[in-house]
Design a protein around this motif. Structure first.
Motif, PDB file in Angstrom:
ATOM      1  N   LEU A  65      17.836  12.987  16.791  1.00 24.43           N
ATOM      2  CA  LEU A  65      18.962  13.836  17.177  1.00 24.43           C
ATOM      3  C   LEU A  65      19.717  14.354  15.947  1.00 24.43           C
ATOM      4  O   LEU A  65      20.087  15.526  15.871  1.00 24.43           O
ATOM      5  CB  LEU A  65      19.917  13.088  18.096  1.00 24.43           C
ATOM      6  N   SER A  66      19.917  13.509  14.962  1.00 21.99           N
ATOM      7  CA  SER A  66      20.619  13.945  13.751  1.00 21.99           C
ATOM      8  C   SER A  66      19.811  15.006  13.012  1.00 21.99           C
ATOM      9  O   SER A  66      20.368  15.974  12.478  1.00 21.99           O
ATOM     10  CB  SER A  66      20.941  12.760  12.845  1.00 21.99           C
ATOM     11  N   ALA A  67      18.496  14.846  12.980  1.00 23.64           N
ATOM     12  CA  ALA A  67      17.633  15.838  12.329  1.00 23.64           C
ATOM     13  C   ALA A  67      17.703  17.169  13.083  1.00 23.64           C
ATOM     14  O   ALA A  67      17.780  18.249  12.472  1.00 23.64           O
ATOM     15  CB  ALA A  67      16.200  15.329  12.252  1.00 23.64           C
ATOM     16  N   LEU A  68      17.701  17.090  14.422  1.00 19.70           N
ATOM     17  CA  LEU A  68      17.807  18.324  15.208  1.00 19.70           C
ATOM     18  C   LEU A  68      19.157  19.017  15.004  1.00 19.70           C
ATOM     19  O   LEU A  68      19.219  20.248  14.850  1.00 19.70           O
ATOM     20  CB  LEU A  68      17.586  18.013  16.697  1.00 19.70           C
ATOM     21  N   PHE A  69      20.226  18.222  14.983  1.00 18.47           N
ATOM     22  CA  PHE A  69      21.555  18.808  14.740  1.00 18.47           C
ATOM     23  C   PHE A  69      21.652  19.434  13.349  1.00 18.47           C
ATOM     24  O   PHE A  69      22.261  20.475  13.150  1.00 18.47           O
ATOM     25  CB  PHE A  69      22.660  17.762  14.935  1.00 18.47           C
ATOM     26  N   MET A  70      21.018  18.779  12.372  1.00 16.23           N
ATOM     27  CA  MET A  70      21.026  19.318  11.019  1.00 16.23           C
ATOM     28  C   MET A  70      20.263  20.651  10.968  1.00 16.23           C
ATOM     29  O   MET A  70      20.717  21.622  10.374  1.00 16.23           O
ATOM     30  CB  MET A  70      20.417  18.321  10.036  1.00 16.23           C
ATOM     31  N   LEU A 129      21.836  24.420  10.151  1.00 15.58           N
ATOM     32  CA  LEU A 129      21.278  25.335   9.147  1.00 15.58           C
ATOM     33  C   LEU A 129      20.935  26.688   9.772  1.00 15.58           C
ATOM     34  O   LEU A 129      21.199  27.741   9.188  1.00 15.58           O
ATOM     35  CB  LEU A 129      20.039  24.714   8.488  1.00 15.58           C
ATOM     36  N   TYR A 130      20.350  26.637  10.960  1.00 16.96           N
ATOM     37  CA  TYR A 130      20.005  27.875  11.665  1.00 16.96           C
ATOM     38  C   TYR A 130      21.269  28.658  12.025  1.00 16.96           C
ATOM     39  O   TYR A 130      21.339  29.874  11.837  1.00 16.96           O
ATOM     40  CB  TYR A 130      19.192  27.553  12.919  1.00 16.96           C
ATOM     41  N   ALA A 131      22.274  27.974  12.527  1.00 17.06           N
ATOM     42  CA  ALA A 131      23.532  28.636  12.894  1.00 17.06           C
ATOM     43  C   ALA A 131      24.219  29.213  11.666  1.00 17.06           C
ATOM     44  O   ALA A 131      24.781  30.310  11.707  1.00 17.06           O
ATOM     45  CB  ALA A 131      24.452  27.645  13.603  1.00 17.06           C
TER      46      ALA A 131
END
Length: 116
Positions: free
Chosen positions: A11-16, A20-22
């Motif tokens: 989950l932390s990797a996905l949020f990171m 970055l994408y945002a």
């Protein structure tokens, strides 16, 4: 416990990755806003220049008419002086670089009647 740690790490990797994408999307939108602002500033400058040019035209037009009027008055005075000094209509027209009819038009009414 190990599964929970793995899920939290994922989950932390996905949020990171999402952040970055945002941020990248934000940067693109920021660049677009900056380009739009520069375009708008250019348009405003162009409009201000056109308004200034039009104001200058409006303000100088009466002066131009006034100059023409004063030139006409000066021609009238000069033609009358030369006529009173005994110059002929042809001589006055030549010296003022006008046509004889124009010189007659500049002279007083009692002189115009002679040449009518």
């Amino acid at each position: 416990m190990l599964v929970l740690t793995g899920v939290l790490f994922l989950l932390s990797a996905l949020f990171m990755l999402y952040s970055l994408y945002a941020q990248k999307q934000e940067t693109g939108a920021g660049k677009q806003r900056e380009e739009d602002a520069l375009q708008l500033m250019g348009d405003v400058y162009e409009l201000q220049s056109q308004v200034k040019r039009l104001e200058d035209e409006i303000l100088t037009t009466p002066e131009g008419n006034q100059k023409k009027t004063s030139s006409l008055q000066q021609l009238t005075v000069t033609a009358n002086l030369k006529y009173e000094q005994g110059f002929s209509i042809e001589q006055i027209a030549t010296s003022l670089q006008l046509h004889e009819d124009e010189v007659i038009h500049l002279l007083p009414d009692h002189v115009k009647e002679r040449y009518a």
